[in-house]
Motif scaffolding. Structure first.
Motif, mmCIF file in Angstrom:
data_model
loop_
_atom_site.group_PDB
_atom_site.id
_atom_site.type_symbol
_atom_site.label_atom_id
_atom_site.label_comp_id
_atom_site.label_asym_id
_atom_site.label_seq_id
_atom_site.Cartn_x
_atom_site.Cartn_y
_atom_site.Cartn_z
ATOM 1 N N CYS A 3 0.816 -1.210 0.000
ATOM 2 C CA CYS A 3 0.000 0.000 0.000
ATOM 3 C C CYS A 3 0.850 1.261 0.000
ATOM 4 O O CYS A 3 1.542 1.550 0.968
ATOM 5 C CB CYS A 3 -0.941 0.005 1.196
ATOM 6 N N GLY A 4 0.788 1.981 -1.079
ATOM 7 C CA GLY A 4 1.433 3.280 -1.170
ATOM 8 C C GLY A 4 2.933 3.231 -1.348
ATOM 9 O O GLY A 4 3.504 4.141 -1.896
ATOM 10 N N GLN A 5 3.568 2.218 -0.873
ATOM 11 C CA GLN A 5 5.003 2.037 -0.998
ATOM 12 C C GLN A 5 5.767 3.326 -0.715
ATOM 13 O O GLN A 5 6.708 3.665 -1.420
ATOM 14 C CB GLN A 5 5.343 1.446 -2.360
ATOM 15 N N GLY A 6 5.328 4.056 0.309
ATOM 16 C CA GLY A 6 6.040 5.249 0.729
ATOM 17 C C GLY A 6 5.518 6.539 0.148
ATOM 18 O O GLY A 6 5.894 7.610 0.593
ATOM 19 N N PHE A 7 4.636 6.491 -0.846
ATOM 20 C CA PHE A 7 4.161 7.713 -1.480
ATOM 21 C C PHE A 7 2.801 8.164 -0.966
ATOM 22 O O PHE A 7 2.363 9.245 -1.290
ATOM 23 C CB PHE A 7 4.081 7.532 -2.997
ATOM 24 N N ASN A 11 -3.116 10.289 1.795
ATOM 25 C CA ASN A 11 -3.590 10.222 0.424
ATOM 26 C C ASN A 11 -4.719 11.229 0.231
ATOM 27 O O ASN A 11 -5.833 11.024 0.705
ATOM 28 C CB ASN A 11 -4.058 8.786 0.140
ATOM 29 N N ASN A 12 -4.408 12.309 -0.473
ATOM 30 C CA ASN A 12 -5.358 13.419 -0.629
ATOM 31 C C ASN A 12 -6.706 12.992 -1.179
ATOM 32 O O ASN A 12 -7.753 13.387 -0.660
ATOM 33 C CB ASN A 12 -4.761 14.486 -1.552
ATOM 34 N N THR A 44 -3.925 4.468 -3.377
ATOM 35 C CA THR A 44 -5.331 4.883 -3.424
ATOM 36 C C THR A 44 -6.236 3.665 -3.531
ATOM 37 O O THR A 44 -7.230 3.548 -2.795
ATOM 38 C CB THR A 44 -5.573 5.831 -4.612
ATOM 39 N N GLU A 45 -5.898 2.763 -4.437
ATOM 40 C CA GLU A 45 -6.721 1.571 -4.606
ATOM 41 C C GLU A 45 -6.835 0.778 -3.305
ATOM 42 O O GLU A 45 -7.932 0.397 -2.895
ATOM 43 C CB GLU A 45 -6.142 0.672 -5.705
ATOM 44 N N GLU A 46 -5.730 0.541 -2.655
ATOM 45 C CA GLU A 46 -5.748 -0.249 -1.419
ATOM 46 C C GLU A 46 -6.533 0.454 -0.311
ATOM 47 O O GLU A 46 -7.279 -0.187 0.428
ATOM 48 C CB GLU A 46 -4.329 -0.551 -0.948
ATOM 49 N N ILE A 47 -6.367 1.756 -0.201
ATOM 50 C CA ILE A 47 -7.074 2.494 0.845
ATOM 51 C C ILE A 47 -8.582 2.405 0.645
ATOM 52 O O ILE A 47 -9.318 2.025 1.544
ATOM 53 C CB ILE A 47 -6.600 3.960 0.904
ATOM 54 N N VAL A 48 -9.057 2.745 -0.559
ATOM 55 C CA VAL A 48 -10.514 2.763 -0.742
ATOM 56 C C VAL A 48 -11.092 1.353 -0.718
ATOM 57 O O VAL A 48 -12.212 1.154 -0.242
ATOM 58 C CB VAL A 48 -10.950 3.545 -2.004
ATOM 59 N N ARG A 49 -10.348 0.372 -1.179
ATOM 60 C CA ARG A 49 -10.852 -1.005 -1.115
ATOM 61 C C ARG A 49 -10.866 -1.530 0.316
ATOM 62 O O ARG A 49 -11.702 -2.371 0.656
ATOM 63 C CB ARG A 49 -10.062 -1.911 -2.049
ATOM 64 N N GLU A 167 -1.635 15.199 -7.789
ATOM 65 C CA GLU A 167 -1.015 14.133 -7.013
ATOM 66 C C GLU A 167 0.437 13.996 -7.411
ATOM 67 O O GLU A 167 0.809 14.208 -8.543
ATOM 68 C CB GLU A 167 -1.762 12.801 -7.216
ATOM 69 N N GLY A 168 1.220 13.577 -6.458
ATOM 70 C CA GLY A 168 2.652 13.469 -6.717
ATOM 71 C C GLY A 168 3.185 12.077 -6.536
ATOM 72 O O GLY A 168 4.332 11.812 -6.864
ATOM 73 N N GLY A 169 2.416 11.163 -6.042
ATOM 74 C CA GLY A 169 2.956 9.830 -5.883
ATOM 75 C C GLY A 169 1.943 8.881 -5.308
ATOM 76 O O GLY A 169 1.787 8.786 -4.111
#
Length: 170
Positions: A3-7, A11-12, A44-49, A167-169
């Motif tokens: 998830c996000g791998q540091g970016f 998550n806006n 983003t995908e992991e957060i919303v899922r 978005e930046g990452g």
């Protein structure tokens, strides 16, 4: 575990989606997120899922090939609340827009959101990231066309309600 791998520590677009659903529940029952970026928005995908709900659609168009960071979203996925459209190195603007029209537009039309959030990354521009040799070769006009398509979707389904986030990452 990826998830996000540091970016995506914050998550806006995910925060905006959750905020809209909680604070404006009477008007916003369904949120669609469209993510255009060179890289898959796995955070983003992991957060919303992880919310386990069916009222957020995540749609991503991104570059993909073996060993291309973040090595997620590498297969076409078309689910009621998830659309991943991986695109090959060298995808030109007309093919990118065609993929948007072929996969994202019908998904948004079927989902019928009350709010459209745009997670906008611009590293797919032809002159960005010289070390990637124009992995996806979008032009300013491509982003203009994407924005016009998103505005039309928002007008059709959301009474025009849309929010664009740089978005930046993901």
């Amino acid at each position: 575990d990826r998830c996000g791998q540091g970016f995506c520590l914050l998550n806006n677009v995910a925060i905006a989606a959750k905020y809209a659903l909680l604070q404006h529940a009477a008007a916003v029952r369904r949120v669609a997120i469209i993510d255009w970026d060179l890289h898959h928005g796995n955070g983003t995908e992991e957060i919303v899922r992880s919310w386990g709900c069916d009222n957020v659609l995540y749609a991503s168009l991104h570059g993909a090939e073996q060993f291309f960071y973040p090595e997620t979203g590498t297969a076409l996925q078309l689910e009621p609340t998830l659309v991943n459209v991986p695109l090959a190195r060298g995808t030109p603007p007309d093919e990118y827009l065609a993929a948007f029209d072929r996969y994202v537009v019908p998904a948004i039309d079927a989902f019928r959101p009350d709010l459209l959030l745009l997670s906008c990354g611009f590293d797919a521009h032809r002159d960005d990231a010289p070390d990637l040799s124009g992995f996806i070769r979008l032009e300013v006009e491509t982003y203009t066309a994407l924005t016009a398509r998103a505005a039309a979707l928002a007008k059709r389904h959301c009474g025009g309600r849309r929010l664009s986030l740089l978005e930046g990452g993901d």
